[in-house]
Design a protein around this motif. Sequence first.
Motif, PDB file in Angstrom:
ATOM      1  N   PHE A   1       0.854  -1.251   0.150  1.00 11.51           N
ATOM      2  CA  PHE A   1      -0.080  -0.507   0.119  1.00 11.51           C
ATOM      3  C   PHE A   1       0.738   1.280  -0.131  1.00 11.51           C
ATOM      4  N   LEU A   2       1.957   1.325   0.967  1.00 13.41           N
ATOM      5  CA  LEU A   2       3.377   3.157   0.892  1.00 13.41           C
ATOM      6  C   LEU A   2       3.713   2.407  -0.608  1.00 13.41           C
ATOM      7  N   GLU A   3       3.069   1.994  -1.471  1.00 19.90           N
ATOM      8  CA  GLU A   3       3.812   2.229  -3.097  1.00 19.90           C
ATOM      9  C   GLU A   3       3.284   3.141  -3.531  1.00 19.90           C
ATOM     10  N   MET A   4       1.987   3.734  -3.050  1.00 24.87           N
ATOM     11  CA  MET A   4       0.845   4.622  -4.024  1.00 24.87           C
ATOM     12  C   MET A   4       1.525   5.473  -2.843  1.00 24.87           C
ATOM     13  N   PHE A   5       2.267   5.765  -2.430  1.00 28.12           N
ATOM     14  CA  PHE A   5       2.144   7.358  -1.586  1.00 28.12           C
ATOM     15  C   PHE A   5       4.079   8.297  -2.092  1.00 28.12           C
ATOM     16  N   ASP A   6       3.362   9.132  -1.501  1.00 26.35           N
ATOM     17  CA  ASP A   6       5.236   9.328  -2.235  1.00 26.35           C
ATOM     18  C   ASP A   6       5.620  10.417  -1.512  1.00 26.35           C
ATOM     19  N   PRO A   7       6.643  10.600  -0.429  1.00 30.42           N
ATOM     20  CA  PRO A   7       6.749  10.890   1.585  1.00 30.42           C
ATOM     21  C   PRO A   7       7.386  12.008   1.104  1.00 30.42           C
ATOM     22  N   GLU A   8       7.548  12.131  -0.325  1.00 28.42           N
ATOM     23  CA  GLU A   8       8.271  13.482  -0.677  1.00 28.42           C
ATOM     24  C   GLU A   8       7.755  15.023  -1.843  1.00 28.42           C
ATOM     25  N   SER A   9       6.012  14.746  -1.818  1.00 28.18           N
ATOM     26  CA  SER A   9       5.509  15.461  -2.601  1.00 28.18           C
ATOM     27  C   SER A   9       5.190  15.673  -1.396  1.00 28.18           C
ATOM     28  N   GLU A  10       4.441  17.410  -3.085  1.00 31.53           N
ATOM     29  CA  GLU A  10       3.873  18.265  -1.729  1.00 31.53           C
ATOM     30  C   GLU A  10       2.732  17.848  -1.000  1.00 31.53           C
ATOM     31  N   ASP A  11       1.828  16.682  -1.240  1.00 26.31           N
ATOM     32  CA  ASP A  11       0.875  16.280  -0.868  1.00 26.31           C
ATOM     33  C   ASP A  11       1.342  15.173  -0.110  1.00 26.31           C
ATOM     34  N   PRO A  12       1.869  14.720   0.808  1.00 32.14           N
ATOM     35  CA  PRO A  12       2.519  13.337   1.048  1.00 32.14           C
ATOM     36  C   PRO A  12       1.406  12.243   0.998  1.00 32.14           C
ATOM     37  N   TYR A  13       0.356  12.327   1.868  1.00 30.79           N
ATOM     38  CA  TYR A  13      -1.568  11.860   1.648  1.00 30.79           C
ATOM     39  C   TYR A  13      -1.759  11.719   0.748  1.00 30.79           C
ATOM     40  N   ARG A  14      -1.801  11.984  -0.262  1.00 34.22           N
ATOM     41  CA  ARG A  14      -2.524  11.863  -1.140  1.00 34.22           C
ATOM     42  C   ARG A  14      -1.899  10.741  -2.302  1.00 34.22           C
ATOM     43  N   LEU A  15      -2.794  10.050  -2.753  1.00 26.17           N
ATOM     44  CA  LEU A  15      -2.944   8.984  -3.770  1.00 26.17           C
ATOM     45  C   LEU A  15      -1.840   9.445  -5.151  1.00 26.17           C
ATOM     46  N   ASP A  16      -0.602   8.394  -5.041  1.00 22.07           N
ATOM     47  CA  ASP A  16       0.232   8.932  -6.200  1.00 22.07           C
ATOM     48  C   ASP A  16       0.447   7.927  -7.210  1.00 22.07           C
ATOM     49  N   SER A  17       0.310   6.628  -7.470  1.00 22.03           N
ATOM     50  CA  SER A  17       0.325   5.945  -7.557  1.00 22.03           C
ATOM     51  C   SER A  17      -0.459   4.420  -7.650  1.00 22.03           C
ATOM     52  N   SER A  18      -0.652   4.152  -8.517  1.00 24.04           N
ATOM     53  CA  SER A  18      -1.857   2.901  -8.453  1.00 24.04           C
ATOM     54  C   SER A  18      -1.383   1.354  -7.712  1.00 24.04           C
ATOM     55  N   TYR A  19      -1.897   0.912  -7.247  1.00 28.48           N
ATOM     56  CA  TYR A  19      -1.883  -0.476  -6.558  1.00 28.48           C
ATOM     57  C   TYR A  19      -0.980  -1.197  -7.617  1.00 28.48           C
ATOM     58  N   PHE A  20      -1.979  -1.376  -8.756  1.00 28.69           N
ATOM     59  CA  PHE A  20      -1.648  -2.001  -9.410  1.00 28.69           C
ATOM     60  C   PHE A  20      -0.743  -1.953 -10.532  1.00 28.69           C
ATOM     61  N   ARG A  21       0.438  -1.109  -9.869  1.00 34.20           N
ATOM     62  CA  ARG A  21       1.379  -0.409 -11.019  1.00 34.20           C
ATOM     63  C   ARG A  21       2.141  -1.540 -11.474  1.00 34.20           C
ATOM     64  N   SER A  22       2.048  -1.617 -12.852  1.00 32.10           N
ATOM     65  CA  SER A  22       2.995  -2.911 -13.522  1.00 32.10           C
ATOM     66  C   SER A  22       4.412  -2.715 -13.654  1.00 32.10           C
ATOM     67  N   GLU A  23       4.750  -1.124 -14.290  1.00 31.60           N
ATOM     68  CA  GLU A  23       5.930  -1.008 -14.758  1.00 31.60           C
ATOM     69  C   GLU A  23       7.019  -0.271 -13.415  1.00 31.60           C
ATOM     70  N   PRO A  24       8.359  -0.909 -13.280  1.00 37.41           N
ATOM     71  CA  PRO A  24       8.973  -0.535 -12.350  1.00 37.41           C
ATOM     72  C   PRO A  24       9.221   1.115 -11.726  1.00 37.41           C
ATOM     73  N   PHE A  25       9.514   1.891 -11.029  1.00 39.12           N
ATOM     74  CA  PHE A  25      10.178   2.767 -10.887  1.00 39.12           C
ATOM     75  C   PHE A  25      11.889   2.915 -11.056  1.00 39.12           C
ATOM     76  N   VAL A  26      12.463   3.624 -11.456  1.00 35.88           N
ATOM     77  CA  VAL A  26      13.269   3.460 -12.222  1.00 35.88           C
ATOM     78  C   VAL A  26      14.275   5.280 -11.311  1.00 35.88           C
TER      79      VAL A  26
END
Length: 269
Positions: free
Chosen positions: A168-193
Motif C-alpha cells: 500500500f505504501l507504494e501508492m504514496f510519495d512521502p516527498e511530494s507536496e501532499d504526501p497523503y495524496r494517492l500518487d501511484s496505482s496499487y496495480f502499477r506494472s512498470e517499475p520505479f527507476v
Amino acid sequence: MDMPTNQKVIASNRDAWNDSARHHKDTPEWQTLLIAVGQGDFSCLDATLTGVLEQVGVDGKDVVQLGCNNGRESISLFALGARSVVGVDQSEAFLAQARELASRSPHEPQFIEADIHHLPTELHDRFDRALITIGVLNWMPDIAQFFRHVARTLKPGGALVVYETHPFLEMFDPESEDPYRLDSSYFRSEPFVQNQPIVYEGKVDQPAASSYWFVHTLGAILTGAIEAGLQISHFKEHPHSNREELYDRYEQQKAQLPLCFTMVAVKRE
C-alpha cells in the motif's frame, strides 16, 4: 523507452547496489556497528521480527538470509540460537562489509555471492529457516519465480519468514507536496527507476547504474509463495513502518494504513 529484460534489470540492480555500498559505509552508524557486533548477543532485529522468529523457532536451526545486504541481520540470528547462518546477496561490495562485520563477531556466519535466480546447488534443500527482510521483494521483477528459488533452499517442513514493507505504501510519495495524496496505482506494472545512488536517507546527487523497484500486490506475493509449494501459516499486517524515516509520517494516523507485514510460509513435506 523499452523495458530491459529481467536478466538485465537484475544485473543493473546489482551494479547499483555495488555502487551504493560505499555511501552506507561512510557513516557514523557503520563505526558503531563495527563495535556492536563484537557482543555475542548482538541483534539489530526489532521486536516484531524477533517475536515472529522466536515463535517459528530459530534455536538450533540452520538459517539462510536471502538478500542479506551487509550481514548485520544474519549475524543477529545467532542471538536467537541459530546453529548456522548463511547470508546470500548479489552485491560483492556489501558482502565485503558483511565479512568485515563477521570478523569482529564471535560467531561465524558464511556469506555467499549469488543472484537468487542462480543459487548454487549446495544451498538447495539445506535450511530449516529462510529469512527475507525489508527491501528484497521489490527488487525482484518476477515475484513468482523468486519464491520458487527461495523454496528450493528449504528442507521439507522448513519455514520462510518474511518481514517486508506493505505494498500500500507504494501508492504514496512521502516527498511530494501532499504526501497523503494517492500518487501511484496499487496495480502499477512498470517499475520505479532511479539513476542516482541507493541510500536509505536523503539523496546523493550523482549518476549511478539504474535501479528498478517493482510493485507487487499482496495477492501476487501470497499467490507466488503458495504456487512455490509454501503453505502460509502466519500473515499479519502492522501499523508501524520498517523502512526509511520518511515513511514514519504515515504512522499513528486516524485513518491508519498497514505499513508493513510479517509472513511465515512452510515448505510442504
